[in-house]
Every structure is written in structure tokens, then in C-alpha cells.
Design an enzyme around this catalytic site. Structure first.
Site: not given
Ligand code: TYM
Length: 338
Positions: A120, A202, A205
Site C-alpha cells: 500500500k 488477487k 477493488k
Molecule cells: P478487506 O476489507 O480488505 O477484506 C475483507 C475480507 O475479504 C478477504 N478478501 C479476499 N478473499 C479472497 N480473495 C480475495 N481476492 C480477497 N480480497 C479480500 C480478506 O482476506 C478479508 O477477510 N483488515 C481487514 C479488515 C479487518 C479485519 C479486522 C478482519 C479489520 N479488522 C479484524 C479480520 C479481523 C481488511 O482490510 O479486509
């Protein structure tokens, strides 16, 4: 006042998703789709991680809209506010407070090794802010504030979860066993859905090419069009194999949404070309997502119901985390408040 109806015998799950636009098919297959079925077996807490989202510059009106959509989408994807606690992270100040304490038990070097930080900060070279750097500490606070046993996530969040465990362990070493060490809960299939335009990356968005990413609110025609344009290989054989990243990705997606095994998918498309296969994947995904869109539209039209849900969700979340935070403050040596 809201009451929490959790079964003390059950393990606790926490997870969250950032409201940076509608969910992608990656978010859905890797995470949110799996959250609903867990509600029967576990006590579940799920948040819209709006605090996390401002590590990247956001337009305020857009963030507010995206956050509400993310909240509605969680329910549209099967989360039930009667069974689980569903809330906005920013509505529970305990996350940010615990994050501060935990940041004093996290090493600079550890945070510097986070691959997402490295990615990032390359992508947003003009805004490498402290929040982007300390983001995994806030994520650790999200999880540890509830003493969650399990955290359902996609593969890309695994390193952050390992850090949360290390922080918890370090705190426990100093103050005695206190935090539960959370375990990742990563699905066997769909843990890393790949970009449709570059299947070695991967699906995300933030991809500049809109054809790379399926949004779960895309209409049927758009979904089919994006799948038709998906990058594959020159072999023209629907077979799961090394080096066929594009086809492997499409087969995985098709297998999850139809419930068919990879072997059955191979058989189904034996002797058929990629054109037929891509069309079938697009149609299957669009049909699978149609009920999500319908439920989403109904929820977004009922603002009063949504408000009731997220207010109660935040009250419950606060009740649980207030207890944790008070104990943490006591342990580290702050003066009692009352
Ligand atoms: P975020 O918002 O980027 O993504 C949410 C969830 O989607 C999963 N994910 C994917 N899984 C499979 N293939 C993909 N291409 C893909 N893109 C995203 C992510 O692994 C995630 O599970 N930091 C986290 C949000 C968060 C969080 C937490 C998660 C904040 N606090 C505490 C677990 C526990 C995030 O940015 O996810």
C-alpha cells in the site's frame, strides 16, 4: 438497552470488512459468504471496519454511503442481527483505545515487515501515513477486545492475524494469561480469488481495470461481460493444472457457486471451448448473487430498521469490549476511574 444472547458454551468469532466500495467477489467468496453459516455453531461478531478505511484518503460523503452499503450487504449475504452482533467499528471507541495500548506492545520492525504495508505504501506513495503503518495493531485490537477464538479471513489477512497473536502473546507474557490467542479460519477454496485480468494477482477493488474485478452488486450483463473478457491461456482445455492460473481461478469460482467438485467441472466442459465455459461461469455467478442484490435493495430502502440494527449492534459490542478494556487498563497500571 440491548441484551446479548450468546451461548457461553460456544466459541467466539470476530471478523470485519472495509467499506471501500461494494464487496468484490473475492471478499464474498473468501470471507463474507462463509460468515453466515458460522452463525449456527459459533457466537459471531462482525464489523464494518470504517476506522481502517481512512488509512487511504476517502471522500466523506462516499465513505458514509459505502459504509451503509457494506452494513446492508453483510445482512444481504446472510448475517442475521438477531443471531450475531453487527456494527460499525467507529461506533465502538474501545477498539481505538485498546489499539493505543497494544501499539506500545508492538515493535516498529514487526510492522515494517507487513507485506500489505509495503504494497500500500507503494501504491499510495504520496500518503504513507502513520495509520497505514499501525493499521495491523488496530486489527489486533478489533480481535483481542472480544477475545475471539477464530477469525474467518482470506489469505491476504493471514500475516496480520499472526501479528495479532504475537501481540497477545507478548502482553500475556508480561501480565499473565489474559488474551485468547486467535486462530485464522481460512476457507479451503476461494481464500484467494484472483484478478480476472491478471490471474497472478488477487482480485481487489482498487484495481484500475474495472474488468479485473466482479462487484457483488454488478448486474447480470456486467458480470457476464467481465467473465467473457477474463484472461486465460492458449490451451482451450478446461482443466485444473499448474500454469493455468486464469482457468484455475474460474474453475474455483464456478465450483464454489455451483457446489460442483473440480473434477465434475472438468467433465462438464470436456470438449468445450473457453467461450462456453466463461459464459457458464458468468451466468452461475450472476444467478448466485441475484438474491443478495434483492435483499440488499430491500434493506437499503428501510433506513429505520438498519439504524436500529447498527445501534443495538454497537451497544452490544461496547458492553463486551468495555470489560476487556477496563481489565487491560488495570493490568497496565492506570488509576481506577470509579
Ligand atoms: P478487506 O476489507 O480488505 O477484506 C475483507 C475480507 O475479504 C478477504 N478478501 C479476499 N478473499 C479472497 N480473495 C480475495 N481476492 C480477497 N480480497 C479480500 C480478506 O482476506 C478479508 O477477510 N483488515 C481487514 C479488515 C479487518 C479485519 C479486522 C478482519 C479489520 N479488522 C479484524 C479480520 C479481523 C481488511 O482490510 O479486509
Amino acid at each position: 438497552m440491548a441484551t446479548i444472547n450468546f451461548d457461553k458454551e460456544k466459541k467466539l468469532i470476530f471478523s470485519a470488512i472495509q467499506p471501500t466500495g461494494t464487496f468484490t467477489l473475492g471478499n464474498y467468496l473468501g470471507a463474507v459468504k462463509n460468515w453466515g453459516p458460522l452463525q449456527e455453531e459459533y457466537n459471531c461478531i462482525y464489523a464494518v471496519a470504517d476506522l481502517h478505511s481512512i488509512t487511504v484518503r476517502q471522500e466523506p460523503a462516499k465513505l458514509r454511503q459505502n459504509s451503509m452499503q457494506a452494513y446492508a450487504l453483510m445482512q444481504a449475504c446472510g448475517l442475521d442481527p438477531e443471531k450475531s452482533i453487527l456494527f460499525f467499528q467507529s461506533h465502538n471507541h474501545n477498539h481505538a483505545e485498546l489499539s493505543w495500548v497494544l501499539s506500545c506492545y508492538t515493535q516498529f520492525g514487526e510492522l515494517g515487515r507487513m507485506t500489505q504495508f509495503k504494497d500500500k505504501s507503494q501504491k499510495h506513495a504520496d500518503n504513507i501515513n502513520a495509520g497505514l503503518f499501525t493499521y495491523p495493531v488496530l486489527m489486533a485490537a478489533d480481535i483481542l477486545a472480544y477475545n475471539a477464538d477464530l477469525v474467518p479471513i482470506g489469505v491476504d489477512q493471514k500475516q496480520h492475524l499472526e501479528l495479532a497473536r504475537n501481540i497477545a502473546q507478548r502482553f500475556n507474557q508480561v501480565y499473565g494469561d489474559f488474551f485468547t490467542l486467535p486462530e485464522p479460519f481460512i476457507p479451503r477454496m476461494g481464500a484467494k480469488v484472483m484478478s480476472l485480468q491478471d490471474p497472478t494477482k488477487k482480485m481487489s477493488k482498487s484495481d484500475e481495470n474495472p474488468n479485473a474485478c466482479i462487484l457483488i452488486l454488478d448486474d447480470k450483463d456486467t458480470i457476464i461481460r467481465k467473465f467473457k473478457r477474463a484472461v486465460t491461456d492458449s490451451e482451450a482445455e478446461v482443466r485444473y493444472a499448474q500454469g493455468k492460473d486464469g482457468i484455475n481461478n474460474l474453475m474455483t469460482i464456478y465450483s464454489i457457486v455451483t457446489g460442483k467438485s473440480l473434477e465434475d467441472v472438468e467433465k462438464e466442459f470436456e470438449g468445450k471451448g473457453y467461450g462456453d465455459f466463461k459464459l457458464a461461469v458468468g451466468e452461475a455467478v450472476a444467478d448466485h448473487l441475484a438474491p443478495v442484490r434483492e435483499k440488499f435493495d430491500r434493506l437499503m430502502a428501510d433506513k429505520a430498521y438498519m439504524k436500529k440494527c447498527y445501534t443495538e449492534g454497537a451497544e452490544k459490542a461496547m458492553m463486551i469490549t468495555q470489560r476487556t478494556l477496563s481489565k487491560v487498563y488495570r493490568k497496565v497500571g492506570f488509576t481506577d476511574f470509579r
